[in-house]
Write a protein that holds these residues in place. Structure first.
Motif, PDB file in Angstrom:
ATOM      1  N   MET A   1       0.824  -1.197   0.000  1.00 49.12           N
ATOM      2  CA  MET A   1       0.000   0.000   0.000  1.00 49.12           C
ATOM      3  C   MET A   1       0.868   1.261   0.000  1.00 49.12           C
ATOM      4  SD  MET A   1      -3.352   0.327   0.331  1.00 49.12           S
ATOM      5  CE  MET A   1      -4.677   1.187   1.037  1.00 49.12           C
ATOM      6  N   GLU A   2       1.910   1.247   0.815  1.00 54.79           N
ATOM      7  CA  GLU A   2       2.779   2.422   0.895  1.00 54.79           C
ATOM      8  C   GLU A   2       3.547   2.617  -0.415  1.00 54.79           C
ATOM      9  OE1 GLU A   2       6.467   3.975   3.610  1.00 54.79           O
ATOM     10  OE2 GLU A   2       4.968   2.662   4.511  1.00 54.79           O
ATOM     11  N   LYS A   3       3.820   1.513  -1.093  1.00 55.29           N
ATOM     12  CA  LYS A   3       4.516   1.591  -2.377  1.00 55.29           C
ATOM     13  C   LYS A   3       3.657   2.350  -3.393  1.00 55.29           C
ATOM     14  CE  LYS A   3       6.610  -2.189  -3.785  1.00 55.29           C
ATOM     15  NZ  LYS A   3       6.854  -3.495  -4.476  1.00 55.29           N
ATOM     16  N   ASN A   4       2.347   2.153  -3.328  1.00 54.22           N
ATOM     17  CA  ASN A   4       1.444   2.863  -4.237  1.00 54.22           C
ATOM     18  C   ASN A   4       1.446   4.364  -3.970  1.00 54.22           C
ATOM     19  OD1 ASN A   4       0.683   0.501  -5.492  1.00 54.22           O
ATOM     20  ND2 ASN A   4      -1.109   0.205  -4.193  1.00 54.22           N
ATOM     21  N   TYR A   5       1.471   4.750  -2.717  1.00 57.08           N
ATOM     22  CA  TYR A   5       1.493   6.172  -2.361  1.00 57.08           C
ATOM     23  C   TYR A   5       2.786   6.842  -2.838  1.00 57.08           C
ATOM     24  CZ  TYR A   5      -2.647   5.634   0.535  1.00 57.08           C
ATOM     25  OH  TYR A   5      -3.921   5.399   0.959  1.00 57.08           O
ATOM     26  N   LYS A   6       3.906   6.144  -2.709  1.00 54.07           N
ATOM     27  CA  LYS A   6       5.174   6.699  -3.175  1.00 54.07           C
ATOM     28  C   LYS A   6       5.160   6.868  -4.692  1.00 54.07           C
ATOM     29  CE  LYS A   6       8.163   5.087   0.529  1.00 54.07           C
ATOM     30  NZ  LYS A   6       9.339   4.285   0.880  1.00 54.07           N
ATOM     31  N   LEU A   7       4.601   5.870  -5.392  1.00 51.42           N
ATOM     32  CA  LEU A   7       4.518   5.942  -6.845  1.00 51.42           C
ATOM     33  C   LEU A   7       3.622   7.102  -7.273  1.00 51.42           C
ATOM     34  CD1 LEU A   7       5.154   4.668  -9.610  1.00 51.42           C
ATOM     35  CD2 LEU A   7       3.093   3.296  -9.322  1.00 51.42           C
ATOM     36  N   LEU A   8       2.510   7.270  -6.609  1.00 50.51           N
ATOM     37  CA  LEU A   8       1.599   8.376  -6.935  1.00 50.51           C
ATOM     38  C   LEU A   8       2.248   9.719  -6.638  1.00 50.51           C
ATOM     39  CD1 LEU A   8      -1.835   7.022  -5.655  1.00 50.51           C
ATOM     40  CD2 LEU A   8      -1.130   7.369  -8.018  1.00 50.51           C
ATOM     41  N   GLY A   9       3.005   9.807  -5.569  1.00 54.87           N
ATOM     42  CA  GLY A   9       3.684  11.054  -5.221  1.00 54.87           C
ATOM     43  C   GLY A   9       4.728  11.430  -6.251  1.00 54.87           C
ATOM     44  N   ARG A  10       5.508  10.436  -6.703  1.00 56.47           N
ATOM     45  CA  ARG A  10       6.517  10.714  -7.722  1.00 56.47           C
ATOM     46  C   ARG A  10       5.869  11.103  -9.042  1.00 56.47           C
ATOM     47  NH1 ARG A  10       9.487   5.525  -7.656  1.00 56.47           N
ATOM     48  NH2 ARG A  10       8.977   5.146  -5.502  1.00 56.47           N
ATOM     49  N   THR A  11       4.791  10.417  -9.391  1.00 56.97           N
ATOM     50  CA  THR A  11       4.097  10.730 -10.642  1.00 56.97           C
ATOM     51  C   THR A  11       3.505  12.131 -10.591  1.00 56.97           C
ATOM     52  OG1 THR A  11       3.548   8.392 -10.889  1.00 56.97           O
ATOM     53  CG2 THR A  11       2.312   9.951 -12.219  1.00 56.97           C
ATOM     54  N   GLY A  12       2.926  12.499  -9.472  1.00 57.99           N
ATOM     55  CA  GLY A  12       2.376  13.848  -9.325  1.00 57.99           C
ATOM     56  C   GLY A  12       3.449  14.916  -9.395  1.00 57.99           C
ATOM     57  N   GLY A  13       4.567  14.665  -8.759  1.00 59.07           N
ATOM     58  CA  GLY A  13       5.680  15.622  -8.803  1.00 59.07           C
ATOM     59  C   GLY A  13       6.224  15.777 -10.204  1.00 59.07           C
ATOM     60  N   MET A  14       6.316  14.667 -10.927  1.00 58.14           N
ATOM     61  CA  MET A  14       6.804  14.731 -12.302  1.00 58.14           C
ATOM     62  C   MET A  14       5.817  15.493 -13.185  1.00 58.14           C
ATOM     63  SD  MET A  14       8.252  11.630 -14.709  1.00 58.14           S
ATOM     64  CE  MET A  14       6.919  10.575 -14.241  1.00 58.14           C
ATOM     65  N   ASN A  15       4.531  15.296 -12.982  1.00 56.97           N
ATOM     66  CA  ASN A  15       3.524  16.024 -13.756  1.00 56.97           C
ATOM     67  C   ASN A  15       3.593  17.524 -13.495  1.00 56.97           C
ATOM     68  OD1 ASN A  15       2.467  13.848 -15.116  1.00 56.97           O
ATOM     69  ND2 ASN A  15       0.912  13.444 -13.571  1.00 56.97           N
ATOM     70  N   ILE A  16       3.808  17.907 -12.262  1.00 60.19           N
ATOM     71  CA  ILE A  16       3.934  19.329 -11.930  1.00 60.19           C
ATOM     72  C   ILE A  16       5.184  19.914 -12.577  1.00 60.19           C
ATOM     73  CG2 ILE A  16       4.394  20.932 -10.028  1.00 60.19           C
ATOM     74  CD1 ILE A  16       2.500  19.207  -8.323  1.00 60.19           C
ATOM     75  N   ALA A  17       6.294  19.175 -12.533  1.00 58.12           N
ATOM     76  CA  ALA A  17       7.539  19.659 -13.134  1.00 58.12           C
ATOM     77  C   ALA A  17       7.378  19.827 -14.649  1.00 58.12           C
ATOM     78  CB  ALA A  17       8.676  18.696 -12.824  1.00 58.12           C
ATOM     79  N   ILE A  18       6.752  18.869 -15.303  1.00 60.23           N
ATOM     80  CA  ILE A  18       6.538  18.968 -16.748  1.00 60.23           C
ATOM     81  C   ILE A  18       5.586  20.117 -17.063  1.00 60.23           C
ATOM     82  CG2 ILE A  18       5.514  17.784 -18.734  1.00 60.23           C
ATOM     83  CD1 ILE A  18       6.664  15.185 -17.581  1.00 60.23           C
ATOM     84  N   GLY A  19       4.565  20.308 -16.264  1.00 61.21           N
ATOM     85  CA  GLY A  19       3.635  21.411 -16.471  1.00 61.21           C
ATOM     86  C   GLY A  19       4.307  22.766 -16.353  1.00 61.21           C
TER      87      GLY A  19
END
Length: 49
Positions: A1-19
């Motif tokens: 479960m915690e692995k999913n949260y870390k993956l979502l956090g990294r994906t969100g951060g990458m989306n913000i950086a690309i934006g």
């Protein structure tokens, strides 16, 4: 479960950086287009069409 949260956090951060990167590129290209257009307008009297 915690692995999913870390993956979502990294994906969100990458989306913000690309934006942010896309927004900066858009602003810079818009400024360059405005500068180029103003130079063309100022040189309009010298142009022969």
């Amino acid at each position: 479960m915690e692995k999913n949260y870390k993956l979502l956090g990294r994906t969100g951060g990458m989306n913000i950086a690309i934006g942010v990167l896309v927004m900066v590129v858009g602003i810079v290209s818009g400024i360059l287009l405005i500068i180029g257009g103003s130079k063309m307008i100022s040189a309009k009297s010298k142009m022969l069409i």
